[in-house]
Design a protein around this motif. Structure first.
Motif, PDB file in Angstrom:
ATOM      1  N   ALA A 130       0.843  -1.195   0.000  1.00 22.73           N
ATOM      2  CA  ALA A 130       0.000   0.000   0.000  1.00 22.73           C
ATOM      3  C   ALA A 130       0.877   1.244   0.000  1.00 22.73           C
ATOM      4  CB  ALA A 130      -0.950  -0.039   1.198  1.00 22.73           C
ATOM      5  N   ARG A 131       0.617   2.153   0.921  1.00 21.34           N
ATOM      6  CA  ARG A 131       1.274   3.455   0.875  1.00 21.34           C
ATOM      7  C   ARG A 131       2.594   3.479   1.642  1.00 21.34           C
ATOM      8  NH1 ARG A 131      -3.582   7.093   2.978  1.00 21.34           N
ATOM      9  NH2 ARG A 131      -3.666   5.378   4.470  1.00 21.34           N
ATOM     10  N   LEU A 132       3.445   4.410   1.244  1.00 18.65           N
ATOM     11  CA  LEU A 132       4.728   4.630   1.896  1.00 18.65           C
ATOM     12  C   LEU A 132       4.901   6.130   2.090  1.00 18.65           C
ATOM     13  CD1 LEU A 132       8.070   2.907   1.100  1.00 18.65           C
ATOM     14  CD2 LEU A 132       7.979   5.391   1.200  1.00 18.65           C
ATOM     15  N   PHE A 133       5.342   6.537   3.291  1.00 16.54           N
ATOM     16  CA  PHE A 133       5.467   7.961   3.609  1.00 16.54           C
ATOM     17  C   PHE A 133       6.862   8.299   4.118  1.00 16.54           C
ATOM     18  CE2 PHE A 133       0.958   6.959   4.605  1.00 16.54           C
ATOM     19  CZ  PHE A 133       0.357   7.772   3.659  1.00 16.54           C
ATOM     20  N   ILE A 134       7.332   9.476   3.746  1.00 15.86           N
ATOM     21  CA  ILE A 134       8.501  10.079   4.373  1.00 15.86           C
ATOM     22  C   ILE A 134       7.967  11.170   5.295  1.00 15.86           C
ATOM     23  CG2 ILE A 134      10.677  11.293   4.038  1.00 15.86           C
ATOM     24  CD1 ILE A 134      10.580   8.438   2.918  1.00 15.86           C
ATOM     25  N   ALA A 135       8.155  10.999   6.599  1.00 18.07           N
ATOM     26  CA  ALA A 135       7.587  11.922   7.584  1.00 18.07           C
ATOM     27  C   ALA A 135       8.692  12.694   8.288  1.00 18.07           C
ATOM     28  CB  ALA A 135       6.749  11.151   8.607  1.00 18.07           C
ATOM     29  N   ARG A 136       8.369  13.924   8.674  1.00 19.91           N
ATOM     30  CA  ARG A 136       9.276  14.734   9.486  1.00 19.91           C
ATOM     31  C   ARG A 136       8.644  14.987  10.842  1.00 19.91           C
ATOM     32  NH1 ARG A 136      13.393  17.263   6.841  1.00 19.91           N
ATOM     33  NH2 ARG A 136      14.310  17.247   8.928  1.00 19.91           N
ATOM     34  N   ASP A 137       9.473  14.982  11.861  1.00 22.66           N
ATOM     35  CA  ASP A 137       9.011  15.192  13.225  1.00 22.66           C
ATOM     36  C   ASP A 137       8.833  16.675  13.509  1.00 22.66           C
ATOM     37  OD1 ASP A 137       9.866  15.868  16.204  1.00 22.66           O
ATOM     38  OD2 ASP A 137       9.068  13.844  16.248  1.00 22.66           O
TER      39      ASP A 137
END
Length: 251
Positions: free
Chosen positions: A61-68
Motif C-alpha cells: 500500500a502506501r509509503l510515507f517520508i515523515a518529518r518530526d
C-alpha cells in the motif's frame, strides 16, 4: 553533500545524531544506511538490516517520508495490510544533529535536502494506491516506537497511534476541515462535530472534544508521547477545524 553513485544513480549524505546518513538513489531502488542500520526499497519490498537481523516487508500500500515536529527527525513509514489489520509502521528513522552543536544548522539543512530528494524518489511507491494521491505530507510526533503519525490530506488529517504491545500504529481519528471528527467507538467509529479551536483541549493522556457549552463529545487516548507533543497535536487539530475563530470559551 551529493555525488554520482553506481548505476547512474545519486548518493547523498547528511550528518545525523547517529553519524552520517547515506542515501543511494538508484533507477530501481533506494537504500538508506546509518551506523549498523540500513533500509533498502526495491521490487516492492522494504528490507531492514542491523547487526542482529534482516527482515523483509512487502510494500502493498502506501509509503510515507515523515518529518518530526518540532525535533525534525526523519522517518520512513509503510502501510501494512495483513491478517493483523490495517496499520502504519515506522520502519526506519534518524534524529538530526542537535542545534546546540556548532554545525547543527548546517547539518539540519543537509538533512532537509536529503528528505526532499528521498520523497521525490519514492513518489511512485508513495502513490501506489489511488487513495494516497491527495496526501500533502506526513508529520510524526513523539519519540522512538511510540511516535504518532499525522497524514495531511489537505481537507482532513488522519492520525495513527500505537497501542501497548502492538507492532503498528492504528487509526485513531480523522479530522475534517468542516469540523467533522471521526473517532473510534467500540469496534466501529462515530462522528462528532467541533467547529471551534476552543472545543479541543488536552485532558491527561487524551485529546478532548467538547461542544460550545463545554459538554464532552469524545475523548481520544493518545498515550506514550510527551505532554508537549500531545499539546502540539491538539494545536494542529484546532487550527484545521476553527472555521471563523468567532467562538470564545465559557468563563
Amino acid at each position: 553533500m551529493a555525488y554520482r553513485g553506481d548505476d547512474a544513480g545519486d548518493a547523498l549524505e547528511a550528518p545525523t545524531a547517529e553519524g552520517a546518513l547515506r542515501v543511494e538513489l538508484g533507477p530501481r531502488s533506494v537504500k538508506l544506511a546509518v551506523g549498523q542500520r540500513s533500509l533498502q526499497i526495491a521490487e516492492r519490498f522494504a528490507t531492514l538490516q542491523d547487526h542482529k537481523r534482516k527482515l523483509s516487508l512487502k510494500i502493498e500500500a502506501r509509503l510515507f517520508i515523515a518529518r518530526d515536529v518540532p525535533r525534525e527527525d526523519l522517518g520512513v513509514w509503510i502501510e501494512l495490510l495483513d491478517a493483523k489489520g490495517t496499520g502504519m509502521r515506522r520502519i526506519f528513522g534518524v534524529q538530526p544533529v542537535s542545534l546546540l552543536e556548532e554545525t547543527g544548522l548546517h547539518a539540519l539543512a543537509s538533512l532537509d535536502r536529503v528528505a526532499h530528494r528521498l520523497r521525490s524518489s519514492l513518489a511512485e511507491l508513495a502513490l501506489s494506491r489511488a487513495r494516497s494521491d491527495d496526501v500533502r505530507r506526513a508529520v510524526e510526533l513523539g519519540r522512538g516506537l511510540d511516535k504518532v503519525l499525522l497524514v495531511d490530506h489537505g481537507d482532513r488529517y488522519v492520525i495513527y497511534a500505537r497501542r501497548l504491545f502492538r507492532d503498528r500504529a492504528r487509526f485513531t481519528m480523522a479530522i475534517h476541515d468542516d469540523g467533522r471528527i471521526v473517532v473510534p467507538h467500540g469496534s466501529t467509529t462515530r462522528e462528532i462535530v467541533v467547529r471551534s479551536r476552543f472545543g479541543i483541549t488536552v485532558w491527561g493522556d487524551c485529546i478532548r472534544f467538547a461542544d460550545r457549552h463545554g459538554t464532552d463529545l469524545a475523548k481520544v487516548s493518545i498515550p506514550w508521547i510527551a505532554p508537549e507533543d500531545r499539546l502540539e497535536l491538539a494545536r494542529r487539530i484546532s487550527q484545521l477545524v476553527d472555521l471563523d475563530g468567532s467562538f470564545h470559551p465559557p468563563p
